[in-house]
Design an enzyme around this catalytic site. Sequence first.
Site, PDB file in Angstrom:
ATOM      1  N   GLU A  16      -2.446  10.516   3.262  1.00 61.03           N
ATOM      2  CA  GLU A  16      -3.572  10.793   4.161  1.00 61.03           C
ATOM      3  C   GLU A  16      -3.502  12.263   4.539  1.00 61.03           C
ATOM      4  O   GLU A  16      -2.502  12.714   5.104  1.00 61.03           O
ATOM      5  CB  GLU A  16      -3.499   9.925   5.415  1.00 61.03           C
ATOM      6  N   GLU A  56       0.839  -1.203   0.000  1.00 60.93           N
ATOM      7  CA  GLU A  56       0.000   0.000   0.000  1.00 60.93           C
ATOM      8  C   GLU A  56       0.870   1.248   0.000  1.00 60.93           C
ATOM      9  O   GLU A  56       1.877   1.308   0.711  1.00 60.93           O
ATOM     10  CB  GLU A  56      -0.898  -0.023   1.248  1.00 60.93           C
ATOM     11  N   ASP A 107       0.300   5.246   0.654  1.00 62.20           N
ATOM     12  CA  ASP A 107      -0.741   6.106   1.217  1.00 62.20           C
ATOM     13  C   ASP A 107      -0.426   7.585   1.211  1.00 62.20           C
ATOM     14  O   ASP A 107       0.658   7.989   1.654  1.00 62.20           O
ATOM     15  CB  ASP A 107      -0.862   5.830   2.738  1.00 62.20           C
TER      16      ASP A 107
END
Length: 296
Positions: free
Chosen positions: A109, A105, A107
């Site tokens: 955010e 993953e 990411d």
Amino acid sequence: MGALELRAGVLIIFAALCWATAGVVDGVTFTEQFTTFSTDGYHVQVAPDGLEAKIVLDQYAASGFGSKNQYLFGNITMKIKLVPGDSAGTVTAYYLSSAQPNHDELDFEFLGNVSGEPYVLQTNIFANGLGGREQRINLWFDPTTEYHSYGVLWNRKQIIFTVDNKPIRLFKNNEDIGIAYPKSKPMGLYASLWNGDSWATQNGWIKTNWTHAPFIVSFKDFSTLDGCVVINNNTSPCTTVTTSHWWEDSAYQIIDRNQAEQLLWVKNNYMVYDYCTDTKRFPTPPVECSRNVPLL
Ligand SMILES: *[C@@H]1O[C@H](CO)[C@@H](O)[C@H](O)[C@H]1NC(C)=O
Ligand SMILES: *[C@@H]1O[C@H](CO)[C@@H](O)[C@H](O)[C@H]1NC(C)=O
Ligand SMILES: *[C@@H]1O[C@H](CO)[C@@H](O)[C@H](O)[C@H]1NC(C)=O
Ligand SMILES: *[C@@H]1O[C@H](CO)[C@@H](O)[C@H](O)[C@H]1NC(C)=O
């Protein structure tokens, strides 16, 4: 019609009035690239021309969308305009994930804040299920007033996270020192907006103020998902190096001096947290850390 439906109905009319005309485009629409996770037609909204999409968070639901394609390497970017005004407690997640056990993953955010205080961009990398590689930066612009582009250039040798094409983070393939690297699992691209007020803003001290809902994040440029699409779960066409996989070119296997300077500029001026220097968590910095900083 209940109060909720009435409220949603009024907001749909309001939101429909807010679509801007998109200007010059190459015409790749949201629906060609993505499936929404909202079944009510409200918490994810697509502009009539398909060139812009919004995720709406309120007390009743969070939502998001995911790509129809799965990718293995490429230059995958999109433009995002974050929640304006009071976004405290909200988290906009924008990430590639293989969504499997032992997943990979990448990411982004975006942690909201009260009006006038800065958003924080947290990035993280999971490889073969292992994450815990958080870094946080402030941005050098207000991400809520205009669209900015966020993405990754991902190949067999390195991953560069970018903001408006400036590198903000480097993760090298360090398999030679035993660090797993995302290189065999296809990943989908996802976006969501949710309530993260237990931790997101000022370490969870500031809660989401629902009187300021709905919170809205906007997306566009659905043509810039330029990656190798995995078909029928057959990854070999994507792991084979060909000239059409331009992102594997030797120029993109290293960072150049200009990119190294930009990475250091971000690290020196905008970084507010780095797992590599968090001695409470890691008395000895993780071994990959020294490999992922540029040398000048
Ligand atoms: C919110 O603003 C405060 C005060 O400026 C700052 O310390 C914090 O890092 C900002 N971002 C988040 C996500 O809390
Ligand atoms: C939430 O927003 C309202 C309206 O702006 C304000 O009156 C109220 O004080 C806010 N609540 C908190 C806990 O800050
Ligand atoms: C990656 O894609 C973005 C958006 O299309 C583009 O601006 C950028 O130049 C691309 N990166 C490279 C290295 O070509
Ligand atoms: C794709 O292949 C991987 C590895 O063989 C497997 O773990 C995964 O379940 C497969 N996914 C699908 C959707 O068939």
